[in-house]
Design a protein around this motif. Structure first.
Motif, PDB file in Angstrom:
ATOM      1  N   GLN A   5       0.922  -1.169  -0.423  1.00  0.00           N
ATOM      2  CA  GLN A   5      -0.045  -0.016  -0.444  1.00  0.00           C
ATOM      3  C   GLN A   5       1.179   1.340   0.237  1.00  0.00           C
ATOM      4  O   GLN A   5       1.641   1.176   1.245  1.00  0.00           O
ATOM      5  CB  GLN A   5      -1.187   0.304   1.529  1.00  0.00           C
ATOM      6  N   PRO A   6       0.712   2.671  -0.973  1.00  0.00           N
ATOM      7  CA  PRO A   6       1.361   3.619  -0.870  1.00  0.00           C
ATOM      8  C   PRO A   6       1.000   3.635   0.133  1.00  0.00           C
ATOM      9  O   PRO A   6       0.258   4.704   1.013  1.00  0.00           O
ATOM     10  CB  PRO A   6       0.775   4.419  -2.187  1.00  0.00           C
ATOM     11  N   THR A   7       1.777   5.311   0.613  1.00  0.00           N
ATOM     12  CA  THR A   7       1.606   6.048   1.974  1.00  0.00           C
ATOM     13  C   THR A   7       1.883   7.626   1.710  1.00  0.00           C
ATOM     14  O   THR A   7       2.758   7.699   0.629  1.00  0.00           O
ATOM     15  CB  THR A   7       3.012   5.311   2.640  1.00  0.00           C
ATOM     16  N   ALA A   8       1.531   8.580   1.985  1.00  0.00           N
ATOM     17  CA  ALA A   8       1.493   9.913   1.903  1.00  0.00           C
ATOM     18  C   ALA A   8       2.102  10.382   2.036  1.00  0.00           C
ATOM     19  O   ALA A   8       2.726  11.387   1.527  1.00  0.00           O
ATOM     20  CB  ALA A   8       0.793  10.045   3.313  1.00  0.00           C
ATOM     21  N   PHE A   9       3.753   9.706   2.767  1.00  0.00           N
ATOM     22  CA  PHE A   9       4.875  10.250   2.497  1.00  0.00           C
ATOM     23  C   PHE A   9       6.455   9.609   2.162  1.00  0.00           C
ATOM     24  O   PHE A   9       5.980   8.260   2.014  1.00  0.00           O
ATOM     25  CB  PHE A   9       5.589  10.598   3.901  1.00  0.00           C
ATOM     26  N   SER A  10       6.733  10.492   1.135  1.00  0.00           N
ATOM     27  CA  SER A  10       7.523   8.813   0.261  1.00  0.00           C
ATOM     28  C   SER A  10       7.691   8.670   0.813  1.00  0.00           C
ATOM     29  O   SER A  10       8.660   7.403   0.305  1.00  0.00           O
ATOM     30  CB  SER A  10       7.938   9.396  -1.561  1.00  0.00           C
ATOM     31  N   PHE A  11       8.872   9.391   1.614  1.00  0.00           N
ATOM     32  CA  PHE A  11      10.075   8.434   2.173  1.00  0.00           C
ATOM     33  C   PHE A  11       9.618   8.019   3.381  1.00  0.00           C
ATOM     34  O   PHE A  11      10.869   6.695   3.650  1.00  0.00           O
ATOM     35  CB  PHE A  11      10.917   9.629   3.257  1.00  0.00           C
ATOM     36  N   LEU A  12       8.025   7.389   3.391  1.00  0.00           N
ATOM     37  CA  LEU A  12       7.952   6.159   4.688  1.00  0.00           C
ATOM     38  C   LEU A  12       7.602   4.711   3.615  1.00  0.00           C
ATOM     39  O   LEU A  12       7.579   3.786   4.290  1.00  0.00           O
ATOM     40  CB  LEU A  12       6.897   6.479   5.179  1.00  0.00           C
ATOM     41  N   LYS A  13       7.887   4.766   2.479  1.00  0.00           N
ATOM     42  CA  LYS A  13       7.235   4.298   1.506  1.00  0.00           C
ATOM     43  C   LYS A  13       8.446   2.798   1.294  1.00  0.00           C
ATOM     44  O   LYS A  13       9.516   2.688   1.233  1.00  0.00           O
ATOM     45  CB  LYS A  13       7.209   4.421   0.025  1.00  0.00           C
ATOM     46  N   ARG A  14       8.056   2.066   1.582  1.00  0.00           N
ATOM     47  CA  ARG A  14       8.752   0.470   2.010  1.00  0.00           C
ATOM     48  C   ARG A  14       8.040  -0.328   0.910  1.00  0.00           C
ATOM     49  O   ARG A  14       7.412  -1.312   1.991  1.00  0.00           O
ATOM     50  CB  ARG A  14       9.104  -0.114   3.426  1.00  0.00           C
ATOM     51  N   ASN A  15       8.523  -0.957  -0.181  1.00  0.00           N
ATOM     52  CA  ASN A  15       7.815  -1.779  -1.287  1.00  0.00           C
ATOM     53  C   ASN A  15       8.656  -2.971  -0.548  1.00  0.00           C
ATOM     54  O   ASN A  15       9.444  -3.052   0.145  1.00  0.00           O
ATOM     55  CB  ASN A  15       8.803  -1.361  -2.237  1.00  0.00           C
ATOM     56  N   LYS A  16       7.411  -3.608  -0.504  1.00  0.00           N
ATOM     57  CA  LYS A  16       7.227  -5.539   0.023  1.00  0.00           C
ATOM     58  C   LYS A  16       8.627  -6.075  -1.330  1.00  0.00           C
ATOM     59  O   LYS A  16       9.173  -7.265  -0.806  1.00  0.00           O
ATOM     60  CB  LYS A  16       6.394  -5.644   0.339  1.00  0.00           C
ATOM     61  N   VAL A  17       8.166  -5.714  -2.556  1.00  0.00           N
ATOM     62  CA  VAL A  17       9.423  -6.071  -3.062  1.00  0.00           C
ATOM     63  C   VAL A  17      10.859  -5.045  -3.975  1.00  0.00           C
ATOM     64  O   VAL A  17      10.463  -4.093  -4.079  1.00  0.00           O
ATOM     65  CB  VAL A  17       7.765  -6.713  -4.724  1.00  0.00           C
ATOM     66  N   LYS A  18      11.174  -5.889  -4.180  1.00  0.00           N
ATOM     67  CA  LYS A  18      12.818  -5.170  -4.456  1.00  0.00           C
ATOM     68  C   LYS A  18      13.073  -4.762  -5.933  1.00  0.00           C
ATOM     69  O   LYS A  18      13.521  -5.989  -6.498  1.00  0.00           O
ATOM     70  CB  LYS A  18      14.195  -5.037  -3.663  1.00  0.00           C
ATOM     71  N   ILE A  19      12.170  -3.695  -6.560  1.00  0.00           N
ATOM     72  CA  ILE A  19      12.312  -3.194  -7.972  1.00  0.00           C
ATOM     73  C   ILE A  19      13.462  -2.511  -8.222  1.00  0.00           C
ATOM     74  O   ILE A  19      13.438  -1.258  -7.489  1.00  0.00           O
ATOM     75  CB  ILE A  19      11.398  -3.409  -9.080  1.00  0.00           C
ATOM     76  N   CYS A  20      13.982  -2.523  -9.483  1.00  0.00           N
ATOM     77  CA  CYS A  20      15.149  -1.443  -9.590  1.00  0.00           C
ATOM     78  C   CYS A  20      14.194  -0.346 -10.292  1.00  0.00           C
ATOM     79  O   CYS A  20      13.047  -0.437 -10.823  1.00  0.00           O
ATOM     80  CB  CYS A  20      15.930  -2.012 -10.952  1.00  0.00           C
ATOM     81  N   GLN A  21      14.911   0.988 -10.544  1.00  0.00           N
ATOM     82  CA  GLN A  21      14.299   2.116 -10.714  1.00  0.00           C
ATOM     83  C   GLN A  21      12.863   1.753 -12.577  1.00  0.00           C
ATOM     84  O   GLN A  21      12.803   2.512 -12.515  1.00  0.00           O
ATOM     85  CB  GLN A  21      15.003   3.121 -10.859  1.00  0.00           C
ATOM     86  N   PHE A  22      14.103   1.545 -13.367  1.00  0.00           N
ATOM     87  CA  PHE A  22      14.025   1.057 -14.680  1.00  0.00           C
ATOM     88  C   PHE A  22      11.873   0.280 -14.385  1.00  0.00           C
ATOM     89  O   PHE A  22      11.558   1.123 -14.932  1.00  0.00           O
ATOM     90  CB  PHE A  22      14.475   0.033 -15.574  1.00  0.00           C
ATOM     91  N   GLU A  23      12.393  -0.400 -13.424  1.00  0.00           N
ATOM     92  CA  GLU A  23      10.908  -1.736 -13.915  1.00  0.00           C
ATOM     93  C   GLU A  23      10.073  -0.405 -13.176  1.00  0.00           C
ATOM     94  O   GLU A  23       8.528  -0.813 -14.004  1.00  0.00           O
ATOM     95  CB  GLU A  23      11.283  -2.595 -13.240  1.00  0.00           C
ATOM     96  N   GLU A  24      10.133   1.061 -12.064  1.00  0.00           N
ATOM     97  CA  GLU A  24       9.043   1.160 -11.055  1.00  0.00           C
ATOM     98  C   GLU A  24       8.683   2.576 -12.535  1.00  0.00           C
ATOM     99  O   GLU A  24       7.572   2.384 -12.661  1.00  0.00           O
ATOM    100  CB  GLU A  24       9.963   1.527 -10.483  1.00  0.00           C
ATOM    101  N   ALA A  25       9.595   2.247 -13.123  1.00  0.00           N
ATOM    102  CA  ALA A  25       9.004   3.824 -14.400  1.00  0.00           C
ATOM    103  C   ALA A  25       8.019   2.885 -15.555  1.00  0.00           C
ATOM    104  O   ALA A  25       7.398   3.500 -15.470  1.00  0.00           O
ATOM    105  CB  ALA A  25      10.431   4.494 -15.029  1.00  0.00           C
ATOM    106  N   THR A  26       7.958   1.956 -15.543  1.00  0.00           N
ATOM    107  CA  THR A  26       7.853   0.951 -16.470  1.00  0.00           C
ATOM    108  C   THR A  26       6.847   0.543 -16.088  1.00  0.00           C
ATOM    109  O   THR A  26       5.379   0.081 -16.560  1.00  0.00           O
ATOM    110  CB  THR A  26       8.589  -0.307 -17.241  1.00  0.00           C
ATOM    111  N   PHE A  27       5.956   0.779 -14.364  1.00  0.00           N
ATOM    112  CA  PHE A  27       5.296   0.468 -14.205  1.00  0.00           C
ATOM    113  C   PHE A  27       4.061   1.669 -14.219  1.00  0.00           C
ATOM    114  O   PHE A  27       2.863   2.160 -14.454  1.00  0.00           O
ATOM    115  CB  PHE A  27       5.159  -0.302 -12.234  1.00  0.00           C
ATOM    116  N   CYS A  28       5.154   2.777 -14.328  1.00  0.00           N
ATOM    117  CA  CYS A  28       4.175   3.772 -14.271  1.00  0.00           C
ATOM    118  C   CYS A  28       3.571   4.226 -15.582  1.00  0.00           C
ATOM    119  O   CYS A  28       2.568   4.376 -15.476  1.00  0.00           O
ATOM    120  CB  CYS A  28       4.830   5.123 -14.334  1.00  0.00           C
TER     121      CYS A  28
END
Length: 1297
Positions: A1148-1171
């Motif tokens: 679940q996303p959080t209101a503060f980005s610095f508190l976000k802890r993804n359960k799955v470790k993904i690289c920045q490229f995959e996060e961008a592709t996801f968006c």
């Protein structure tokens, strides 16, 4: 485990070795004897290892011989877990938690088994959590062997004395030793035999176990007298006449290695090879020995051994019914005489149990008594009405033992039903087939709590479907270590049925759920009405359909329609037990007709008299005394009638009464489950229809064998047989919507129901109720506008974009309408079936042969549809010819069916990783192999359809078969599937590349120097199942390069519009492509696209396999690929479905980005592709604002910002025009792996900018046009940069950019 890795069992063991691994050396090397029970005596040392729970809670059977006084003994856990299993059962969240416990326990026991074998012990039996081993020697060798066994016991306690489980329960050991004379006897017949080890010293080892606390070793008094006492440090337990062993004294010149070698000379069957732990596994083939050993193994297990199934494939997790028979004899009986009594009891019990579909599994003997464990529903033995057969068989055994076995003091039988682990327990060299579960413990506790009775638990009582008057509720009693045993019942045997309480049908009409797709069936009833009215002849309509097809619902509808028209309706629901009562159906129907079925007993005779007095003469009323339990005075006329004349007169009276009744109002008999009607009632109905104009409507199940009278009735002119077919797809989905109270359901839920129901309304109803009870659905108001600013709230909007209109029955204009969605964290594919449906499917599965069952179970792991190459990969030792033969048999009986999409075998397989370059010699080897064993030639030889993809053709079978696998085997098989599919997860050969362009190059390296991967390393020690897996599953390697198609690369203009949204754009691009290439050449070189097949057969299953084995990182990778593939195929909803699954993996996303802890470790490229993929889905759904937001976020993650203001647009335009021109003039970098990763980033930038251009082009304002122009410019620059990078990358060729 504590001993580390074990050596896996050889995959090609001979049958003799596999049989020997299930039996002790005492049987393998036994000399042949006569058929009658014969006692054989020898000297030996017994070791009993007893596993307990934390705090020393007992898990084993009681001391044999401990029963005194009243004869009640603590029979807890004769066959499995007690305290430990009971404790775990309180915290079990699902059946798989208990399966996990059985898996842990199995490997714990296997360590101990291997240690005992290393010391030369012979494992007599492994009964759940109790291990009994024997060292057979001569009298003068006992002291040396006791020292050896004592050393073995101390090492076992040192290495395995305490085992900590993750679940918080500790496994501990209690060990007992005894020595002296050991007697053995074999009971049974030529078909099935059982080894019993008896004697005082066998009882002593059980006493020693009972006296020992956790982590202690206790020697019996006789063992202590026979040993070298000076060598042991002990504590004398004088009150119990036993000795507690503390340690061994180190006394010079005593050397244990020398002593060990000395003891080996006493053990003739000790292993001679370092490759195996038992000599029995290396014997030369001997047909006589094989036939002898086969008698000691259950039939269903023998079939699987003959089939060559590995040990790991045999274990299952299923629901069974257990029957425990306890016989206690008078103490005056001689041992040999007791053996003959046990022989007689075993023969009768095995005969009765097998007739009912069960098997006599084990026999346990204690002083002056024995116990027989019988199991119904083992693999291959599952039958309908299992609980009823178990109860009836138990009562027959109970009566036989009391009446025919002399010296019997007490007979007690208990029956339970529930889920258990049934499979192999022990090591590779020595294991046994057993059952483990809380219900196994309960069946033993019930023997103690309710002696002298046939008792059963509440589950057995309910599932037997036997009349309640055959049972008596028992008082609640405390049972050791069982907190809530539930209600208990005594089974009284089959009694004469009574007619009262039978009026109602099985189902009541639901006005909110109209009858679907049954117009033809109702028309048959209406035609029968017309013929009966006009021709004045009786008519019968028989509806035939499988279980759950809606027969009872159809009768309820007919009942409603008939009563609405003024007909008199007599409904009746029959059960299986009614078939055994002569004339029972007509007797009950007439009781309903006379309205005496519901009236008080004291008023019954008066009520019947009022009904008969005007139709039947008074002297004949006494004919109905026995039928209706009344007491009319016996008349002179009736007293002179014989039995046959009375029966004829009763029937004539019934005809007369019914004839008078139809003159007042039309009469209709409704009989549900008519296959349970007795022969006399069938004969009466046939005569009735020829004399009285009534209508009889009945339902039948086609699998039931009808009696001769019933078959003759069906062939009569008055009877019409109407088959009931399954519901159409649209009707089934409408029914699901009504059950859930919604107007539309999501696509994944449609697939879930269609794959499991196959048009069966009962299955749909039960599954929908199960979904509601598990609270996995979210409901949304159709009229309410959902918030569109967040991705997490788009589920309802996605549903609205794909919904179809289904209004609930009786809906009003102002009624609130709802749609439903599935929770993001729910995986429908791995949801367990409701118990009712699982039992139905397992019954169907067990009707198949062992090889067919194994194939279905392996196919179930793959999914609803599967490729035969992958299926063969999971089947150990199966060649293609055998595979196709079994497939043909399953297709013939419609268990499986060939996929409708392909009618011929493609010249080139769809499942080819064409976009990945492979090593040349590997290709050559595969080519030679395919030529040597061509699937096409084999299929032609077997005359099978030329197809490669199959799917399940029977509802629920795939899901039930998948649930039967123990969790460890499930994970291993899913890992096998994932390994097989990994290299196929890319575009087809005609398209090439990843669905997310250059995806494999962008993710970080999946191979470390040690050869590990992002997938967890699963190793099942001692397992044939996973011995072929040397490398764990990996993502596609970045070192693998793409093979670009030879046709020219897309031009720069193509990058400016990734997806054509208008007809003009589409025609413009077509004209340009036609100008660039020759049409004739393209027609010759272009191959058909199979990307849709890749999505369905590779990517979608691959994500499921990854989720099951717990590899969420790789699951995220393939979910992105599946979403991209769905978008390419214009399936926006499924793309949204895959991306929603990916979202649930991230958390679940959080209101503060610095508190976000993804359960799955993904690289920045995959996060961008996801968006970027989410942005495209939002665009297709019309969520423009959110699409812009996600596209900008993707660009930011790709190190490229897109401005928000007009000033930012001006500044960014300046940079794009001048700085980019300067960067292109710089010489290119040296080709490297980073260049390939850069290509992936550039390609994603182009996608994002193209999407932004389309988004801003939707608005005609000047500001939006400026943003659109900037997006075009940035896209053009990124495309040029991509072209330059592609030219310097090895293996990539671009003809035009």
């Amino acid at each position: 485990m504590a001993t580390g890795e074990r050596v896996a069992a050889p995959p090609l063991w001979p049958v003799e070795a596999r049989l020997a691994a299930l039996l002790p050396d005492l049987l393998v090397f036994r000399k042949p004897r006569g058929s009658e029970p014969e006692l054989a005596t020898a000297q030996g040392v017994l070791l009993g290892v007893h596993v307990t729970g934390e705090g020393g809670a007992s898990l084993s059977r009681p001391a044999r011989g401990a029963a005194v006084g009243s004869g009640l003994r603590e029979a807890a856990a004769v066959t499995g877990f007690t305290a430990l299993m009971d404790r775990f059962s309180l915290t079990c969240k699902s059946e798989h938690d208990m399966d996990k416990l059985a898996h842990i326990f199995s490997y714990y026991i296997s360590d101990i088994v291997e240690h005992v074998l290393c010391f030369g012990g012979d494992i007599l039996n492994i009964t759940g959590n109790v291990l009994l081993a024997l060292w057979t020697v001569k009298q003068n060798q006992l002291s040396d062997i006791i020292t050896l066994v004592a050393k073995c016991s101390l090492e076992i306690q040192e290495k395995f004395g305490i085992y900590h489980t993750r679940e918080g329960q500790d496994l501990q050991l209690k060990i007992g030793l005894s020595a002296g004379r050991i007697s053995q006897v074999i009971v049974g017949d030529e078909q099935r035999q059982y080894l019993l080890v008896i004697g005082r010293d066998v009882d002593d080892v059980q006493v020693a176990q009972r006296l020992a606390q956790a982590n202690e070793i206790v020697l019996s008094w006789n063992c202590w007298k026979l040993c070298e006492q000076y060598m042991f440090e002990v504590e004398i337990m004088r009150e119990d006449e036993a000795v507690k062993l503390r340690d061994m004294r180190i006394i010079d010149p005593f050397d244990f290695d020398e002593h060990f070698d000395k003891c080996l000379d006493y053990l003739p069957h000790y292993r001679t090879s370092a490759d195996t732990l038992r000599t029995a596994l290396e014997l030369d083939p001997d047909s006589a020995l094989e036939q002898t050993l086969r008698k000691h193994i259950m039939k269903n297990l023998l079939k699987k051994i003959d089939e060559g199934q590995p040990m790991e494939y045999i274990s299952e997790f299923r629901t069974v019914t257990m029957v425990l028979v306890s016989l206690e004899f008078h103490k005056t009986a001689w041992m040999l005489h007791l053996c003959h009594l046990i022989q007689e009891a075993a023969l009768y019990i095995s005969t009765v149990i097998e007739k009912g579909g069960g098997q006599l599994s084990q026999i346990f003997m204690f002083e002056k008594g024995c116990m027989f464990l019988c199991v119904f529903g083992l693999p291959g033995d599952k039958k309908p009405d299992e609980c009823a057969h178990a109860l009836e068989s138990s009562f027959s055994i109970f009566s036989f033992c009391w009446e025919n076995l002399a010296e019997t003091k007490l007979v007690s039988i208990s029956i339970t039903n529930g889920p258990v682990f049934c499979g192999m327990i022990g090591a590779v060299a020595r294991h046994e087939y057993t059952v483990i579960g809380p219900k196994v413990s309960l069946v033993a506790r019930m023997i103690t709590a309710y002696p002298g009775l046939v008792s059963c638990d509440e589950v057995t009582y309910l599932r037997s479907m036997l009349p309640a008057y055959n049972f008596k509720k028992l008082p609640e009693k405390m049972m050791k270590n069982i907190s809530n045993p539930g209600k208990m019942y005594e089974y009284l045997g089959h009694r004469r049925c009574i007619m009262f309480g039978k009026r109602n049908l099985a189902r009541e009409r639901n006005k909110n759920h109209p009858l679907l797709d049954r117009e033809k069936e109702l028309e048959a009833f209406q035609m029968a009405q017309q013929e009966c009215l006009h021709q004045k002849k009786g008519q019968a309509v028989l509806y035939e359909g499988g279980k759950g097809y809606g027969k009872s619902q159809l009768l309820a509808e007919i009942n409603f329609l008939a009563q609405k028209e003024g007909h008199r309706v007599l409904p009746l629901k029959l059960k299986e037990a009614d078939f055994k009562q002569c004339f029972y159906a007509i007797q009950t129907l007439m009781a309903i007709f006379f309205e005496i079925d519901t009236c008080p007993a004291y008023y019954r005779q008066e009520c019947l008299h009022k009904q008969l007095r005007e139709v039947v003469e008074e002297p004949l009323h006494c004919l109905f005394n026995d039928l209706f339990f009344v007491k009319f005075p016996l008349s002179f006329k009736v007293s002179h009638m014989d039995e046959l004349t009375r029966q004829k007169k009763v029937k004539a009276c019934f005809f007369q009464v019914l004839q008078e009744a139809v003159r007042e109002a039309p009469l209709i008999f409704l009989i549900d489950e008519a296959q349970y009607m007795d022969a006399a009632s069938w004969e009466f109905l046939e005569t009735l229809l020829s004399t009285v104009p009534i209508i009889v409507v009945m339902t039948l199940t086609p699998t039931f064998t009808l009696c001769g009278c019933a078959q003759h009735f069906l062939q009569s002119s008055q009877a019409v047989l109407v088959p009931i077919l399954k519901l159409a797809t649209t009707s089934l989905l409408r029914m699901a919507c009504w059950e859930l109270g919604v107007v539309s359901i999501p696509q994944e839920l449609q697939i879930y129901l269609l794959h499991r129901c196959f048009g069966n309304p009962l299955y749909c109803e039960v599954l929908c109720q199960d979904l509601l009870s598990k609270d996995i659905l979210l409901f949304h108001d159709l009229q309410k506008e959902e918030e569109n600013s967040k991705w997490e709230t788009l589920s309802a909007n996605a549903m609205k974009s794909t919904m179809y209109g289904i209004l609930p029955a009786g809906s009003e204009e102002d009624q609130e309408l709802y749609i439903c969605t599935v929770r993001d964290d729910v995986n429908l594919d791995t949801m367990l079936l409701p118990p009712l449906l699982k039992e139905i499917a397992v019954n169907q599965l067990d009707q198949l042969s062992p090889e067919e069952q194994l194939l279905v179970k392996c196919a179930a792991v793959i999914g609803h549809s599967f490729h035969i190459d992958l299926l063969q990969h999971l089947l150990p030792g199966w060649h293609k010819n055998k595979l196709l033969q079994v497939l043909r048999a399953l297709v013939d009986i419609q268990v499986l069916r060939w996929s409708n999409k392909s009618q011929e075998l493609p010249a080139e397989s769809v499942l080819v990783p064409s976009s990945i370059k492979t090593i040349e010699h590997t290709k050559e080897e595969e080519k030679k192999k395919s030529e040597a064993d061509s699937p096409l030639s084999l299929q032609e030889k077997l005359s099978l359809p030329q197809m490669e993809v199959l799917e399940f053709g029977v509802p629920l079978l795939r899901e039930a078969a998948w649930e039967l696998w123990p969790k460890a085997q499930q994970i291993a098989l899913h890992l096998e599937c994932a390994c097989f599919l990994r290299d196929l997860a890319c575009r087809c050969e005609s398209c090439g590349g990843d669905f997310v362009p250059f995806h494999r190059f962008a993710v970080r390296s999946t191979k470390s120097c040690s050869g590990t991967s992002r997938f967890c390393s699963y190793k099942d020690t001692g397992s044939v199942l996973t011995q072929v897996i040397t490398d764990t599953l990996q993502l596609p390697s970045p070192q693998d390069s793409f093979q670009f198609q030879t046709k020219p690369f897309r031009s720069r203009e193509a990058f400016t519009s990734e997806h054509c949204r208008t007809e003009e754009e589409f025609l413009d691009q077509v004209n340009r492509k036609l100008a660039q290439t020759s049409p004739e050449k393209d027609m010759l070189t272009t191959k058909p696209c199979h990307c849709e097949d890749i999505l369905q057969l590779v990517l979608s299953p691959l994500t499921q396999h990854c989720l099951v084995i717990g590899e969420t990182t790789c699951a995220f990778y393939y979910l992105l690929e599946a979403a991209a593939a769905s978008l390419d195929l214009s399936d926006n909803y499924m793309a949204f479905f895959y991306l929603r699954k990916a979202s649930s993996l991230l958390g679940q996303p959080t209101a503060f980005s610095f508190l976000k802890r993804n359960k799955v470790k993904i690289c920045q490229f995959e996060e961008a592709t996801f968006c970027r993929l989410r942005s495209e889905v939002c665009f297709n759904m019309g969520q423009i604002t959110l699409a812009k937001k996600l596209a900008r976020q993707a660009l930011r993650l790709l190190k490229r910002n897109f401005p928000w203001t007009w000033f930012g647009v001006f500044f960014q335009t300046f940079l794009e025009k001048y700085w980019h021109s300067w960067s292109l003039s710089q010489p290119p970098n040296n080709p490297s792996e980073n260049s390939k990763k850069k290509l992936a980033v550039l390609q994603q930038r182009v996608h994002c900018l193209s999407l932004l251009w389309q988004l801003y082009n939707l608005d005609t304002t000047a500001s939006s046009r400026r943003f659109a122009c900037l997006a075009t410019l940035m896209q053009k620059n990124s495309a040029e940069e991509f072209a330059n990078e592609a030219q310097v990358c090895p293996g990539l060729t671009v003809e035009s950019v």
